[in-house]
Design an enzyme around this catalytic site. Sequence first.
Site, short mmCIF file in Angstrom:
data_model
loop_
_atom_site.label_atom_id
_atom_site.label_comp_id
_atom_site.label_asym_id
_atom_site.label_seq_id
_atom_site.Cartn_x
_atom_site.Cartn_y
_atom_site.Cartn_z
N ASP A 1 0.22 -7.60 1.50
CA ASP A 1 0.76 -6.21 1.62
C ASP A 1 1.89 -6.12 1.49
OD1 ASP A 1 0.29 -3.50 1.69
OD2 ASP A 1 -0.06 -3.44 3.76
N SER B 1 4.59 2.55 7.96
CA SER B 1 4.31 1.22 7.29
C SER B 1 5.73 1.00 6.16
CB SER B 1 2.95 1.91 5.96
OG SER B 1 2.00 1.73 6.83
N HIS C 1 0.86 -1.20 -0.09
CA HIS C 1 0.06 0.21 -0.12
C HIS C 1 0.87 1.18 0.00
CE1 HIS C 1 0.27 0.07 4.52
NE2 HIS C 1 0.37 1.22 4.29
#
Length: 291
Positions: free
Chosen positions: A45, A124, A15
């Site tokens: 992911d 992230s 993402h």
Amino acid sequence: GFVYDNQGHIITNNHVIKNAEKVTVTFTDGFSYNAEVIGTDGSADLAIIKVEREESKLNPLPLGDSSNILVGQQVAAIGNPFGLSGSMTAGIVSQIGRLLPSEDSGFSIPDVIQTDAAINPGNSGGPLLNMYGEVVGINTAIFSSIGEFTGVGFAVPSNTATKIIPSLIKDGEYHHPWIGISGRDIDPDLAKILGLDEAKGVMIVTVVTDSPADKADLRGSSQSKTVDDVEHIIGGDIIVSIDDNEVRKIDDILIHLQREKSVGDEIELGIIRDNTESMITVTLGERPPSS
């Protein structure tokens, strides 16, 4: 993200780079490089990108064995929360084996690590480290109603990356194994209706047409029963084991597939049908692009 090998491959979240027209990597020494997206996997992911940088200036992080981590173990997260590069936060492993919905694929990411180490927007793709400096997870999400850290963060386990990343480098993608069922966990009310001694196992609700489950003659729910004004779907096969491992809930099936299986492998499912236990062999197929 963090450096994976001496060839300049960098692990991050899917993402983070999804739909990006250009990817730039800035190292902690201040030097920036344009990066090429090598492979992506929205279902886990994960993504792998690559930069051209002198090998002597690359410092790959070792991937640890995430199956060895324990609840309460100390961990540290590194990332760029709110653009503050190279920030480190510390905490413990709050729980393991969580199921995290994936916005990209419609499927859930199994076996996820929960931590109370502060993870915020910008973390992230960064590493979750044990106290030996080994990567045990890739920070991927937070659980928050305000969009900021509230004590619950999630990381994709390093063993998932160890399994998937080589395929992303080689082929640009990873094919997840798939049975082709939806189901519900057996709760006490359903167990009573079905005449089960214990509230454990997964009842198959639907079987996808032409899926591995369909070809193996697994059966979904075909009827319903109303108890105390609540309608319960019943009649499907009840999965109680997978490859001789007890199945208490659907997470057990998904985690086993993620950790141990690949497309084309066979699994042995222990099922209850018409109050009789039996074993069914299923040859795993490739998960379709979306649910």
